[in-house]
Design a protein around this motif. Structure first.
Motif, PDB file in Angstrom:
ATOM      1  N   LEU A  99       0.823  -1.204   0.000  1.00 31.24           N
ATOM      2  CA  LEU A  99       0.000   0.000   0.000  1.00 31.24           C
ATOM      3  C   LEU A  99       0.862   1.262   0.000  1.00 31.24           C
ATOM      4  CD1 LEU A  99      -2.882  -0.973   2.472  1.00 31.24           C
ATOM      5  CD2 LEU A  99      -2.978  -0.828  -0.014  1.00 31.24           C
ATOM      6  N   GLN A 100       1.978   1.223   0.709  1.00 29.71           N
ATOM      7  CA  GLN A 100       2.894   2.372   0.719  1.00 29.71           C
ATOM      8  C   GLN A 100       3.508   2.612  -0.659  1.00 29.71           C
ATOM      9  OE1 GLN A 100       5.789   1.978   3.871  1.00 29.71           O
ATOM     10  NE2 GLN A 100       4.216   1.380   5.366  1.00 29.71           N
ATOM     11  N   ARG A 101       3.721   1.529  -1.431  1.00 34.19           N
ATOM     12  CA  ARG A 101       4.326   1.668  -2.759  1.00 34.19           C
ATOM     13  C   ARG A 101       3.340   2.289  -3.764  1.00 34.19           C
ATOM     14  NH1 ARG A 101       7.909   0.555  -0.001  1.00 34.19           N
ATOM     15  NH2 ARG A 101       8.042   2.794  -0.273  1.00 34.19           N
ATOM     16  N   ILE A 102       2.059   1.956  -3.621  1.00 27.85           N
ATOM     17  CA  ILE A 102       1.092   2.444  -4.616  1.00 27.85           C
ATOM     18  C   ILE A 102       0.505   3.806  -4.229  1.00 27.85           C
ATOM     19  CG2 ILE A 102       0.486   0.090  -5.276  1.00 27.85           C
ATOM     20  CD1 ILE A 102      -2.131   0.405  -3.754  1.00 27.85           C
ATOM     21  N   LYS A 103       0.767   4.269  -3.016  1.00 29.55           N
ATOM     22  CA  LYS A 103       0.217   5.554  -2.567  1.00 29.55           C
ATOM     23  C   LYS A 103       0.661   6.715  -3.460  1.00 29.55           C
ATOM     24  CE  LYS A 103      -0.238   8.536   1.492  1.00 29.55           C
ATOM     25  NZ  LYS A 103       0.388   9.762   1.021  1.00 29.55           N
ATOM     26  N   PRO A 104       1.967   6.870  -3.783  1.00 30.66           N
ATOM     27  CA  PRO A 104       2.365   7.995  -4.657  1.00 30.66           C
ATOM     28  C   PRO A 104       1.712   7.944  -6.031  1.00 30.66           C
ATOM     29  CG  PRO A 104       4.279   7.016  -3.575  1.00 30.66           C
ATOM     30  CD  PRO A 104       3.130   6.097  -3.332  1.00 30.66           C
ATOM     31  N   ILE A 105       1.451   6.730  -6.539  1.00 30.32           N
ATOM     32  CA  ILE A 105       0.823   6.598  -7.859  1.00 30.32           C
ATOM     33  C   ILE A 105      -0.583   7.157  -7.830  1.00 30.32           C
ATOM     34  CG2 ILE A 105       0.112   4.963  -9.647  1.00 30.32           C
ATOM     35  CD1 ILE A 105       2.307   3.069  -8.577  1.00 30.32           C
ATOM     36  N   LEU A 106      -1.347   6.768  -6.808  1.00 31.49           N
ATOM     37  CA  LEU A 106      -2.719   7.243  -6.697  1.00 31.49           C
ATOM     38  C   LEU A 106      -2.772   8.741  -6.412  1.00 31.49           C
ATOM     39  CD1 LEU A 106      -4.206   4.280  -4.621  1.00 31.49           C
ATOM     40  CD2 LEU A 106      -4.449   4.714  -7.079  1.00 31.49           C
ATOM     41  N   GLU A 107      -1.821   9.244  -5.619  1.00 27.79           N
ATOM     42  CA  GLU A 107      -1.771  10.685  -5.331  1.00 27.79           C
ATOM     43  C   GLU A 107      -1.524  11.485  -6.602  1.00 27.79           C
ATOM     44  OE1 GLU A 107      -0.111  10.935  -0.742  1.00 27.79           O
ATOM     45  OE2 GLU A 107       1.302  10.777  -2.397  1.00 27.79           O
TER      46      GLU A 107
END
Length: 580
Positions: A99-107
């Motif tokens: 979840l921490q890895r995909i957070k910047p993508i979604l942001e």
């Protein structure tokens, strides 16, 4: 129609939710180990956006609404696809880690989504209130205010910032000036510097240009009103290709900035004092091309590790000149060179008598070359035994003098300490700042064409001619009148600003320091004699107003407010007045 109205209200509700989430996420989230609930909220919000746009796509009857919904669906779907791929690469890790890895993508996707919605809002304003000048000025006001509030977010600064300083920084960024009351390097975090960078980019080529770019890119067309707005901002003659011009301007700008960032990156690879070379390269490439003058080094380009890097300085100079000339001039000369090369191989292919170079391009390029060359020679001679002494090689002295001639043309970078300059050099720099860059470029000032036209008019009057003629063409009376109106307004505004600062600042403030600051602010240059950080609260608002007026052009605002359709079918008796 009723279903579409309900969907529009839901759309606005989602826009508000996305805005609140973005502000909270970037402005108040200091935790490095992002919580699972936080990322889950991102996923849920993105899923509902995807679902809602899918419903809108199938329900809407208008093609415009369908296209916008389709674009939003594609963006969010791509984000989910990338997130799934990233998750598969880390499938053996804990789900918190994934979840921490995909957070910047979604942001990043949410920010892009919100920007697209913002451009849709600007396009809606075209229909609600139609006045090109007011829409143009209003876009800068909204950007400056929004930027000021964003810079006040806790995670944008290291120790907080007052509203006045935030508004000053945002206005300086939007107006691509570069004057700073706080240290951009130490007082702003990476997020704050990124906000400044976005403001510079939007202010440099204009939010109206970006809006037209997305309208053309996603729809292939736009309304007549949008064409009139964009035509005025881009200084384009007709409406036929105005949106294709906007598309070309954005593409050209981003292309030059990417190439410039690559050259900057390779020029600083051995510089150990720069912590983040990638961000440094992008920031300074955009800042240079947009003639902003902002730097993320405390002492600017005067820093010990930069001021002797002559290759880096030449890259910055080229970016400044390209941005100061503008798309129209560069494209016109590109077209001329392309035609010339084709004629060399096939003389029958193109008729040689067809004029490729416009009168405006010739005037701008010749004036620019003369000012740069004269400035380089003058500053080389004037500063040879002063600020150029620390450069031991002739090439270093030539580069430094050339840079000092280029940067006052509204860029504002400094590789020397301007407080150590001789008085004649400072006066000449003030003159270069006042003239500024070219029309329809990222720079400010009264513009090279205005200065050239005024100079040619003096020469024509001295020779007893009633018209200005050059290169087999003559200037219209309207152009001459407009040029002298711009000259008068610039001197009036700068004069009023000087008087205001002399009243508001301590009595021992040097006059030359105040004059230098006001010319720099009006011409959106950003050079200062270390006076900006010491400004009083009231003086900061004076400089904010001067920067804003200098960027939008007081004459443009007055025309937008006062111009009326002329239906006069009579002439009053003519009478001369004494001039000298």
């Amino acid at each position: 129609m009723k279903r579409e109205s309900i969907l529009n209200y839901i759309y606005r509700f989602f826009d508000i939710i996305v805005l609140i989430f973005i502000v909270f996420d970037f402005g108040y989230d200091f935790a490095e180990n992002f919580t699972t609930a936080h990322v889950t909220g991102l996923i849920v919000l993105s899923f509902f956006l995807l679902l809602f746009n899918a419903v809108k796509f199938f329900v809407y009857n208008f093609k415009k609404g369908k296209n916008i919904a389709l674009v939003n669906m594609v963006i969010i779907a791509v984000l989910f696809f990338i997130s799934i791929v990233v998750s598969l690469f880390h499938i053996k890790q804990d789900y918190h880690f994934i979840l921490q890895r995909i957070k910047p993508i979604l942001e990043g996707g949410l920010i892009l989504y919100f920007l697209l919605r913002l451009f849709v809002l600007v396009r809606h304003i075209y229909d609600v209130y139609f006045n090109p000048a007011i829409v143009f000025v209003g876009s800068f006001v909204i950007l400056a205010l929004a930027g000021g509030f964003l810079l006040m977010l806790p995670s944008a600064t290291t120790n907080g910032i007052s509203f006045t300083n935030a508004l000053f920084t945002a206005t300086s960024s939007v107006c691509v000036t570069g004057l700073a009351v706080v240290d951009t390097s130490t007082d702003f975090t990476i997020m704050g510097q990124s906000i400044i960078l976005v403001l510079i980019q939007l202010g440099g080529i204009g939010i109206l240009t970006f809006t037209s770019f997305f309208a053309f890119f996603f729809r292939g067309s736009s309304s007549f009103k949008e064409g009139l707005n964009t035509k005025d901002f881009l200084a384009h003659e007709g409406l036929k290709d105005v949106f294709r011009v906007a598309l070309n301007v954005v593409t050209f700008t981003l292309g030059i900035e990417i190439v410039g960032a690559l050259f900057i990156y390779f020029s600083i690879t051995n510089n150990q004092s720069i912590n983040n070379p990638f961000f440094f390269s992008i920031f300074h490439s955009i800042s240079a091309f947009c003639n902003a003058g902002f730097s993320i080094i405390s002492s600017g380009l005067f820093d010990q590790s930069i001021r002797f890097n002559y290759f880096f300085q030449w890259v910055i100079m080229i970016l400044i000149v390209f941005g100061g000339l503008g798309y129209h001039i560069i494209f016109n000369y590109y077209k001329y060179l392309k035609t010339y090369v084709l004629e060399l191989f096939n003389q029958k292919r193109i008729h040689r008598r067809v004029a490729i170079l416009t009168l405006n391009s010739k005037i701008v390029i010749y004036t620019t070359i003369i000012l740069l060359f004269v400035g380089w020679i003058f500053l080389f001679i004037s500063e040879y035994n002063h600020t150029l002494l620390e450069h031991t090689t002739i090439f270093g002295k030539i580069t430094n003098a050339a840079f000092s001639s280029v940067t006052p043309r509204t860029a504002g970078f400094n590789v020397i300490d301007y407080t150590q300059m001789t008085v004649p050099s400072l006066l000449f720099v003030i003159f270069l700042m006042w003239v500024g860059a070219s029309p329809a470029s990222t720079g400010g000032g009264i513009k090279t064409s205005t200065f050239a036209l005024a100079t040619l008019n003096i020469y024509a009057i001295a020779r007893g001619k009633s018209r200005i003629e050059i290169f087999g063409r003559r200037f219209s009376a309207e152009s001459t009148s407009r040029a002298f109106a711009i000259l008068s307004i610039s001197l009036i505004i700068i004069g009023m600003a000087i008087m205001a600062l002399l009243i508001l600042e301590p009595t021992d403030t040097p006059l030359l320091t105040v004059v230098f600051e006001c010319f720099s602010a009006y011409s959106t240059v950003g050079l200062s004699l270390n006076f900006t950080p010491t400004l009083t609260e009231a003086s900061k608002y004076v400089i904010i107003a001067v920067m804003f007026i200098g960027r939008i052009g007081m004459l443009n605002l007055m025309i937008g407010l006062l111009r009326q359709v002329n239906h006069q079918f009579y002439e009053l008796p003519k009478e001369n007045i004494l001039i000298n």
